[in-house]
Design a protein around this motif. Structure first.
Motif, short mmCIF file in Angstrom:
data_model
loop_
_atom_site.label_atom_id
_atom_site.label_comp_id
_atom_site.label_asym_id
_atom_site.label_seq_id
_atom_site.Cartn_x
_atom_site.Cartn_y
_atom_site.Cartn_z
N VAL A 170 36.43 -47.31 82.24
CA VAL A 170 35.59 -47.26 81.03
C VAL A 170 34.54 -46.17 81.15
O VAL A 170 34.33 -45.36 80.24
CB VAL A 170 34.94 -48.64 80.79
CG1 VAL A 170 33.90 -48.56 79.67
CG2 VAL A 170 36.00 -49.69 80.47
N TYR A 171 33.86 -46.13 82.29
CA TYR A 171 32.76 -45.18 82.52
C TYR A 171 33.21 -43.73 82.32
O TYR A 171 32.48 -42.91 81.74
CB TYR A 171 32.24 -45.39 83.94
CG TYR A 171 31.19 -44.40 84.39
CD1 TYR A 171 29.86 -44.58 84.05
CD2 TYR A 171 31.54 -43.29 85.16
CE1 TYR A 171 28.89 -43.67 84.47
CE2 TYR A 171 30.59 -42.39 85.58
CZ TYR A 171 29.26 -42.58 85.24
OH TYR A 171 28.31 -41.67 85.66
N GLN A 225 35.24 -42.44 80.34
CA GLN A 225 35.53 -42.02 78.97
C GLN A 225 34.46 -41.09 78.43
O GLN A 225 34.71 -40.32 77.50
CB GLN A 225 35.67 -43.24 78.06
CG GLN A 225 36.78 -44.20 78.43
CD GLN A 225 38.13 -43.53 78.57
OE1 GLN A 225 38.50 -42.67 77.78
NE2 GLN A 225 38.87 -43.93 79.60
N GLN A 226 33.26 -41.13 79.01
CA GLN A 226 32.20 -40.24 78.53
C GLN A 226 32.53 -38.78 78.80
O GLN A 226 32.00 -37.89 78.14
CB GLN A 226 30.87 -40.60 79.19
CG GLN A 226 30.84 -40.41 80.70
CD GLN A 226 29.51 -40.77 81.29
OE1 GLN A 226 28.49 -40.21 80.93
NE2 GLN A 226 29.51 -41.75 82.20
N PHE A 262 35.04 -39.07 74.79
CA PHE A 262 33.75 -39.05 74.10
C PHE A 262 33.41 -37.70 73.46
O PHE A 262 33.01 -37.65 72.29
CB PHE A 262 32.65 -39.49 75.07
CG PHE A 262 31.27 -39.48 74.48
CD1 PHE A 262 30.97 -40.26 73.37
CD2 PHE A 262 30.27 -38.71 75.04
CE1 PHE A 262 29.70 -40.25 72.81
CE2 PHE A 262 29.00 -38.70 74.50
CZ PHE A 262 28.71 -39.47 73.39
N TYR A 286 28.68 -48.41 75.44
CA TYR A 286 29.81 -48.10 74.56
C TYR A 286 29.74 -48.91 73.28
O TYR A 286 30.19 -48.46 72.22
CB TYR A 286 31.13 -48.33 75.30
CG TYR A 286 31.41 -47.23 76.29
CD1 TYR A 286 31.88 -45.99 75.86
CD2 TYR A 286 31.19 -47.41 77.65
CE1 TYR A 286 32.13 -44.97 76.75
CE2 TYR A 286 31.43 -46.39 78.56
CZ TYR A 286 31.90 -45.17 78.10
OH TYR A 286 32.12 -44.15 79.00
N MET A 335 23.72 -44.69 73.62
CA MET A 335 24.84 -44.97 74.51
C MET A 335 24.58 -44.41 75.91
O MET A 335 24.73 -45.12 76.92
CB MET A 335 26.11 -44.33 73.94
CG MET A 335 27.26 -44.22 74.95
SD MET A 335 28.14 -42.66 74.73
CE MET A 335 29.25 -42.69 76.12
N TRP A 345 36.21 -47.80 71.52
CA TRP A 345 34.85 -48.16 71.96
C TRP A 345 34.61 -49.67 72.01
O TRP A 345 33.97 -50.14 72.96
CB TRP A 345 33.80 -47.45 71.09
CG TRP A 345 34.00 -45.96 71.03
CD1 TRP A 345 33.99 -45.18 69.92
CD2 TRP A 345 34.23 -45.07 72.13
NE1 TRP A 345 34.22 -43.85 70.25
CE2 TRP A 345 34.37 -43.76 71.60
CE3 TRP A 345 34.35 -45.24 73.50
CZ2 TRP A 345 34.61 -42.65 72.40
CZ3 TRP A 345 34.59 -44.12 74.32
CH2 TRP A 345 34.71 -42.85 73.76
N CYS A 395 36.26 -50.66 75.25
CA CYS A 395 35.45 -50.26 76.40
C CYS A 395 34.27 -51.21 76.60
O CYS A 395 33.95 -51.62 77.72
CB CYS A 395 34.95 -48.82 76.22
SG CYS A 395 36.22 -47.55 76.44
N ALA A 396 33.60 -51.53 75.50
CA ALA A 396 32.43 -52.41 75.57
C ALA A 396 32.82 -53.78 76.11
O ALA A 396 32.15 -54.34 77.00
CB ALA A 396 31.79 -52.54 74.19
#
Length: 427
Positions: free
Chosen positions: A241-242, A244-245, A249, A305, A320, A382, A385-386
């Motif tokens: 998940v992390y 994805q930035q 993103f 997210y 975010m 998103w 991810c959250a």
């Protein structure tokens, strides 16, 4: 000048409040990490290098970089294993020498050889990361490891913040080739610096003792630590998940009319928040239960997210990044120290290597998984991810509560490799 033994093993009177228990050798090691991080800018420009001076099309360049990412993950997974057998200092030195020489030779290599050279350099980088973590783990006593890992992470982030703009100047003023030469020289410097500041006494003897000493296998040791297994699983999910930035993103921002400067702003914000708050947070939270801190950090990543559900404007992007940065500060340093505290003495490196490998799996898994979801259902990524990160955090918090707030301790004795009485270091 030759420093006293006490100066080597303690921070001395001039250290930051709350960091007096961090050994001097860790501060010296961190200085080398900082210099190496400043010149480790090739990862930012490697795609431009391959598609520019090297003339590869984007697809082939992506293959080279992807194979390099596999090398990085493999290095993280195996570096600690080598360290437990041969000594973490020795493995760090060998990996730094190999990685530095390979990077510095890039301008001389034929393009076809880059398919092997980049993964080898990335593999060495992964081994260096795992071995460095293991060195800190065996040098620092339990109770000060969070602060010690925070120091190393903070200076590393500081170096990576300075590196990309410096690399851009080098690439435009000279050529991309000089980026790899500088990175290689910086890695070789790190090898020389580590050889100077980290004592070697006892390394070979301890490594031999670990080979023949008592101890269960890695799987048995992990099964005896269910809370640690919960943390490792949560870190794996959250790292996907992390990451994805850095992958989807920026594409998400561009799809909603924001130019690359917006992405640059929020990424710079991440570095700023981490540099400003990581060390104070390590001191303030050092007495808090590790699982509670880790779980809260993972939940904050999920909340970050979740902020994107408010819209695709600069305000939600900044919110975010602040939340993700706060979560990163809480979980990354604390999780590294927690793994060290839970490690059996004969497997410190293997435990650190396992954590190091899991904590970068998102580099390989994140882009294809995130890209697939975003392509199929842009509005789903998103929220997913959250939920994933928040659920991972909730699982760790539940594990903490189930243990009654007092998880079993499997502490490692400090400095079993560098010696319980490190020698003085010439200064």
């Amino acid at each position: 000048m030759v420093g006293s033994q006490r100066e080597l093993t303690t921070g001395g009177s001039g250290v930051l409040p709350g960091f007096k228990d961090v050994p001097r050798v860790v501060w010296l090691l961190a200085a080398g990490v900082f210099v190496n991080a400043v010149v480790s800018f090739t990862f930012v420009f490697v795609f431009l290098y391959l598609t520019g001076p090297r003339g590869l099309d984007p697809a082939r360049a992506g293959v080279v970089i992807g194979i390099g990412g596999l090398g990085l993950v493999a290095g993280n997974f195996t570096g600690g294993w080598f360290g437990d057998r041969f000594g973490h200092r020795r493995v760090l030195l060998v990996a730094s020498l190999v990685g530095g020489l390979v990077l510095a030779s890039f301008p001389l290599l034929a393009t076809s050889l880059l398919y092997a050279a980049l993964p080898l350099a990335q593999y060495a980088s992964g081994v260096i990361r795992a071995a460095n973590s293991a060195l800190v783990a065996v040098t620092v006593p339990e109770g000060a490891r969070r602060q010690a890992f925070a120091v190393v992470r903070c200076v590393s982030n500081g170096g990576f913040t300075l590196g990309p703009p410096l690399g851009a100047l080098v690439a435009t003023a000279f050529s991309y080739d000089w980026l790899f030469v500088a990175d290689g020289v910086g890695t070789l410097f790190f090898a020389c610096w580590t050889a100077r500041v980290v004592p070697a006494r006892g390394a070979e003897k301890q490594a031999a003792a670990r080979d023949g000493g008592p101890g269960r296998g890695l799987l048995a040791e992990l099964r005896a630590r269910p809370a640690l297994l919960a943390v490792l699983g949560a870190i794996l999910v959250t790292d996907v998940v992390y990451r994805q930035q850095y992958g989807v993103f920026p594409l998400f921002l561009a799809d909603h009319g924001l130019d690359p400067r917006a992405f640059g702003l929020v990424i710079a914000l991440n570095g700023g928040v981490v540099l400003l708050l990581e060390l104070p947070a390590a001191v303030v939270l050092r007495e808090r239960p590790a699982l509670a801190v880790i779980g809260t950090g993972l939940v904050l990543v999920g909340a970050g997210y979740g902020a994107l559900l408010l819209g695709a404007g600069i305000g939600s992007a900044v919110t975010m990044m602040i939340l993700i940065s706060l979560g990163e500060i809480l979980y990354k340093t604390t999780a590294t120290a927690y793994v060290a505290d839970q490690s059996p003495e004969h497997a410190v490196g293997r435990f650190q290597s396992l954590y190091a490998g899991i904590s970068v799996c998102g580099v390989v898994l994140g882009p294809p998984l995130g890209g697939t979801v975003y392509s199929a259902a842009p509005g789903l990524l998103w929220p997913l991810c959250a939920v994933l990160a928040a659920s991972a955090g909730a699982a760790v918090l539940w594990t903490h509560r189930r243990a009654g707030g007092r998880p079993p301790r499997h502490a490692v004795r400090p400095a079993h490799e560098t010696g319980s009485r490190p020698r003085a270091v010439a200064g």
